[in-house]
Design a protein around this motif. Sequence first.
Motif, PDB file in Angstrom:
ATOM      1  N   LEU A  88       1.062  -1.604   0.044  1.00 56.60           N
ATOM      2  CA  LEU A  88      -0.020   0.059   0.506  1.00 56.60           C
ATOM      3  C   LEU A  88       0.488   1.504   0.630  1.00 56.60           C
ATOM      4  O   LEU A  88       0.235   2.473  -0.547  1.00 56.60           O
ATOM      5  CB  LEU A  88      -1.077  -0.067   0.790  1.00 56.60           C
ATOM      6  N   PHE A  89       2.447   0.555   0.827  1.00 52.74           N
ATOM      7  CA  PHE A  89       2.481   2.426   0.303  1.00 52.74           C
ATOM      8  C   PHE A  89       4.110   2.250   0.588  1.00 52.74           C
ATOM      9  O   PHE A  89       4.993   0.913   1.409  1.00 52.74           O
ATOM     10  CB  PHE A  89       2.764   3.295   2.023  1.00 52.74           C
ATOM     11  N   ALA A  90       4.954   2.646  -0.104  1.00 48.39           N
ATOM     12  CA  ALA A  90       6.507   2.568   0.504  1.00 48.39           C
ATOM     13  C   ALA A  90       7.518   4.050   0.375  1.00 48.39           C
ATOM     14  O   ALA A  90       6.947   5.032  -0.148  1.00 48.39           O
ATOM     15  CB  ALA A  90       7.714   1.602  -0.314  1.00 48.39           C
ATOM     16  N   THR A  91       8.045   3.805   1.166  1.00 51.65           N
ATOM     17  CA  THR A  91       9.100   5.449   1.302  1.00 51.65           C
ATOM     18  C   THR A  91       9.864   5.543  -0.494  1.00 51.65           C
ATOM     19  O   THR A  91      10.211   6.118  -0.544  1.00 51.65           O
ATOM     20  CB  THR A  91      10.236   5.450   2.124  1.00 51.65           C
ATOM     21  N   ASP A  92      10.247   4.432  -0.540  1.00 55.12           N
ATOM     22  CA  ASP A  92      11.494   4.677  -1.984  1.00 55.12           C
ATOM     23  C   ASP A  92      11.262   3.930  -2.448  1.00 55.12           C
ATOM     24  O   ASP A  92      11.134   2.115  -1.909  1.00 55.12           O
ATOM     25  CB  ASP A  92      12.925   4.757  -1.024  1.00 55.12           C
ATOM     26  N   ARG A 178      -8.011   4.015   4.313  1.00 48.61           N
ATOM     27  CA  ARG A 178      -7.669   5.320   3.250  1.00 48.61           C
ATOM     28  C   ARG A 178      -7.437   6.218   3.443  1.00 48.61           C
ATOM     29  O   ARG A 178      -7.249   7.187   3.005  1.00 48.61           O
ATOM     30  CB  ARG A 178      -9.594   4.788   3.266  1.00 48.61           C
ATOM     31  N   GLN A 179      -6.852   6.179   4.717  1.00 50.00           N
ATOM     32  CA  GLN A 179      -5.296   7.549   5.138  1.00 50.00           C
ATOM     33  C   GLN A 179      -4.219   7.478   4.454  1.00 50.00           C
ATOM     34  O   GLN A 179      -3.604   8.525   3.762  1.00 50.00           O
ATOM     35  CB  GLN A 179      -5.730   7.812   6.016  1.00 50.00           C
ATOM     36  N   LEU A 180      -4.239   6.140   4.107  1.00 46.73           N
ATOM     37  CA  LEU A 180      -3.086   6.313   3.023  1.00 46.73           C
ATOM     38  C   LEU A 180      -2.689   6.615   1.468  1.00 46.73           C
ATOM     39  O   LEU A 180      -3.952   6.844   1.539  1.00 46.73           O
ATOM     40  CB  LEU A 180      -2.223   5.041   2.790  1.00 46.73           C
ATOM     41  N   PRO A 181      -2.133   7.559   1.611  1.00 48.16           N
ATOM     42  CA  PRO A 181      -1.731   8.184  -0.018  1.00 48.16           C
ATOM     43  C   PRO A 181      -2.081   7.475  -1.005  1.00 48.16           C
ATOM     44  O   PRO A 181      -1.520   6.025  -0.989  1.00 48.16           O
ATOM     45  CB  PRO A 181      -0.590   8.991  -0.435  1.00 48.16           C
TER      46      PRO A 181
END
Length: 443
Positions: A88-92, A178-181
Amino acid sequence: MVPAGAPRTSNKLIGEGGNYTKWQLIGSCRCRLSLKVNGSVQAQQQLLSTIIGTSRMAQRPQIYSKLNYPKFAELNNLASEKLGGKVLFATDDWFAAAENLLKEDPPEWREGEFTVYGKWMDGWETRRKRKPGHDWCIIRLGMPGTIAGVDVDTSYFTGNYAPRVSVQAATLAGPEERQLPQRVGGMGCEASEVELTQAAKLNSQNWTTIIPITEAKPGYHDTCHNFLQVTPATSTTRYTHIRLNIFPDGGVARFRVFGSAVPNWSSVSHSQMVDLAAAVSGGSCVGYSDAHYGHPRNLISPGRGINMGDGWETARRLDRPPVLIEDERGVLKVSGYEWAILRLGHTGTVHELEIDTHHFKGNFPDSCRVDGCLLPLDSDLQYIKEKAVWKTILPSQKLHSHTQHHFKQEVTAVGPVSHVRVVMAPDGGISRVRVLGKIFNKL
């Protein structure tokens, strides 16, 4: 044109004692090069490695069945993309995208392949960090459940692996997620300050730590599997999401989260037919006789198998008779067999069975039998071997290649069972097993 006596492949040296011959592909022709190498044997080997371009990267990792790995690694991989796991999300994602972490296939190495961002790697690899902080990603498990341990697989990441890792977990509802971009990701990407600020609303840095900061090992074939057991206090909690932290940056090839799904059985009526053994129902494989080519936990995966590797396949038994004969039903008369024991997600009564030999065309079993027993669901393999009283649910049935076999009339009612034993004779491969029945609650 290939000269007589030339090997079918190039880049191979033949010879000894300092005198070597190498066949090299030049254009459409194979040419023979003669080499004279002086010095000690060790010096010769080092120089020859340079000449033929031998990779100094890791060898191909060994498969699980060839390793001395912990018991929890027999459980289902809750994060696998095959079971619905998703990043769902990764910094890089500079060198390689985090989605690779969840692939079911073993990592691969591509010698000499580069992208515009750097060396092609089969995993998640971030850039060398030149600012405060560390890299991390958030994964939604394909099946919410309890977690026993993880495998931080660093295969082929030798000089660029993540040196330290930790794992956190949480149980989230839809609105929280859903708060995640929205995930864009992909090679060459980095989370913007706006995206980092939005992701911070989830407070994932405060999630429950199930594995504290631990030193990882490089991705050579004998060190690549970093098996880490979760802290005991967190092993019975049902989780939906994982945060994998790497400190401060680097690469991880695969991230496997071993555990058991925990479905909401309160929403299932006693008259409803369900697949009691399915991974999504909480089923798991607790033991087997052989898994040379494919682990029997694949039997309870969702959907149909994508290839032979996505099933349970054994080695050929060496005790088969030299000349095979069959009985009056066309079933081969063999004494040897292979077995796998599946723990059901819920105790229940079995009404129908499906044995699917999808993709197994020249290596399907000749016949199959299914037995059942009633024991506590948390029984380990040793207890099952000592205490189980097996009753035949499905007598031995002749199987066919690449076929979904459905059995209903052939199924014998044996009462409630907690475990089933799938027995194939003499050996071979099965893609999926479905145990269709109704849940049973002891009054």
